[in-house]
Design a protein around this motif. Sequence first.
Motif, short mmCIF file in Angstrom:
data_model
loop_
_atom_site.label_atom_id
_atom_site.label_comp_id
_atom_site.label_asym_id
_atom_site.label_seq_id
_atom_site.Cartn_x
_atom_site.Cartn_y
_atom_site.Cartn_z
N GLU A 5 -1.64 -1.68 -2.11
CA GLU A 5 -0.49 -0.99 -1.52
C GLU A 5 -0.20 -1.52 -0.12
OE1 GLU A 5 1.10 3.43 -0.28
OE2 GLU A 5 -0.63 3.28 -1.58
N VAL A 6 -1.24 -1.73 0.66
CA VAL A 6 -1.07 -2.26 2.01
C VAL A 6 -0.43 -3.65 1.95
CG1 VAL A 6 -2.34 -3.12 4.03
CG2 VAL A 6 -2.88 -0.86 3.08
N ARG A 7 -0.93 -4.50 1.06
CA ARG A 7 -0.35 -5.84 0.91
C ARG A 7 1.12 -5.77 0.50
NH1 ARG A 7 -5.27 -7.21 -1.06
NH2 ARG A 7 -4.66 -6.82 -3.21
N LYS A 34 7.53 -8.87 14.83
CA LYS A 34 6.54 -9.65 15.60
C LYS A 34 5.85 -8.76 16.64
CE LYS A 34 6.87 -14.07 16.74
NZ LYS A 34 7.40 -15.31 17.32
N ALA A 35 6.62 -7.88 17.27
CA ALA A 35 6.06 -6.98 18.29
C ALA A 35 5.27 -5.83 17.68
CB ALA A 35 7.18 -6.42 19.17
N ASN A 36 5.59 -5.48 16.43
CA ASN A 36 4.94 -4.37 15.71
C ASN A 36 4.51 -4.86 14.34
OD1 ASN A 36 5.81 -1.94 17.57
ND2 ASN A 36 7.61 -3.21 17.29
N PRO A 37 3.52 -5.76 14.31
CA PRO A 37 3.18 -6.43 13.05
C PRO A 37 2.62 -5.51 11.98
CG PRO A 37 1.57 -6.95 14.74
CD PRO A 37 2.66 -6.16 15.41
N ALA A 38 3.00 -5.82 10.75
CA ALA A 38 2.51 -5.05 9.61
C ALA A 38 1.02 -5.28 9.38
CB ALA A 38 3.30 -5.40 8.36
N THR A 39 0.45 -6.29 10.00
CA THR A 39 -0.99 -6.52 9.86
C THR A 39 -1.78 -5.36 10.45
OG1 THR A 39 -0.95 -7.86 11.88
CG2 THR A 39 -0.86 -9.05 9.77
N ALA A 40 -1.14 -4.55 11.30
CA ALA A 40 -1.81 -3.36 11.83
C ALA A 40 -2.25 -2.43 10.71
CB ALA A 40 -0.90 -2.63 12.81
N LEU A 41 -1.57 -2.52 9.57
CA LEU A 41 -1.96 -1.70 8.41
C LEU A 41 -3.40 -1.98 7.97
CD1 LEU A 41 1.30 -1.90 6.31
CD2 LEU A 41 0.26 0.18 7.19
N ASN A 42 -3.88 -3.18 8.26
CA ASN A 42 -5.25 -3.54 7.88
C ASN A 42 -6.29 -2.84 8.74
OD1 ASN A 42 -4.28 -5.35 5.92
ND2 ASN A 42 -4.13 -6.99 7.43
N THR A 43 -5.87 -2.26 9.84
CA THR A 43 -6.82 -1.68 10.79
C THR A 43 -6.88 -0.16 10.77
OG1 THR A 43 -5.21 -1.58 12.60
CG2 THR A 43 -6.43 -3.66 12.34
N ILE A 44 -6.07 0.46 9.93
CA ILE A 44 -6.05 1.92 9.91
C ILE A 44 -6.60 2.43 8.59
CG2 ILE A 44 -4.09 2.09 11.50
CD1 ILE A 44 -2.30 2.63 9.09
N TYR A 46 -6.77 4.20 5.06
CA TYR A 46 -5.75 4.28 4.01
C TYR A 46 -4.99 5.60 4.07
CZ TYR A 46 -3.49 4.47 -0.50
OH TYR A 46 -2.55 4.60 -1.48
N SER A 47 -5.66 6.66 4.44
CA SER A 47 -5.01 7.97 4.51
C SER A 47 -3.88 8.02 5.54
CB SER A 47 -6.04 9.06 4.82
OG SER A 47 -6.61 8.83 6.10
N GLN A 48 -3.84 7.05 6.44
CA GLN A 48 -2.82 7.02 7.49
C GLN A 48 -1.71 6.02 7.21
OE1 GLN A 48 -2.70 9.16 10.23
NE2 GLN A 48 -4.18 10.14 8.89
N VAL A 49 -1.76 5.31 6.07
CA VAL A 49 -0.76 4.28 5.78
C VAL A 49 0.64 4.87 5.72
CG1 VAL A 49 0.05 2.66 4.00
CG2 VAL A 49 -2.35 2.65 4.70
N ARG A 50 0.82 5.96 5.00
CA ARG A 50 2.16 6.57 4.89
C ARG A 50 2.69 6.99 6.26
NH1 ARG A 50 1.95 11.19 0.61
NH2 ARG A 50 4.04 11.46 1.41
#
Length: 94
Positions: A5-7, A34-44, A46-50
């Motif tokens: 889902e993150v990917r 670029k300033a707010n990269p989606a790669t940040a999703l990898n650091t949170i 899963y319960s906080q993805v939404r």
Amino acid sequence: MPADEVREWQRFLKATNDMLPCEKCRAHFSAFLKANPATALNTIPYSQVRVWIRSWFYTLHNEINRETGKPEYPSFGGSKDPLAQLQTFYRDWE
């Protein structure tokens, strides 16, 4: 499943940038991404993805509204941090 889902969210955000028909909008979206990269999703967690996704779009929308002279969405809970605002909003709402 959570990693998939993150990917997919990361792919969606990149694809959205590639599909925007307006050159100015595409440039703005690209700079925001670029300033707010989606790669940040990898650091949170899963319960906080939404919450993170909602916050990301909330922040993007308010930035566009500021640049176009339109009113911003009201903040939730008085916090300047959109993620904290949304977490409070949805915690109270659920």
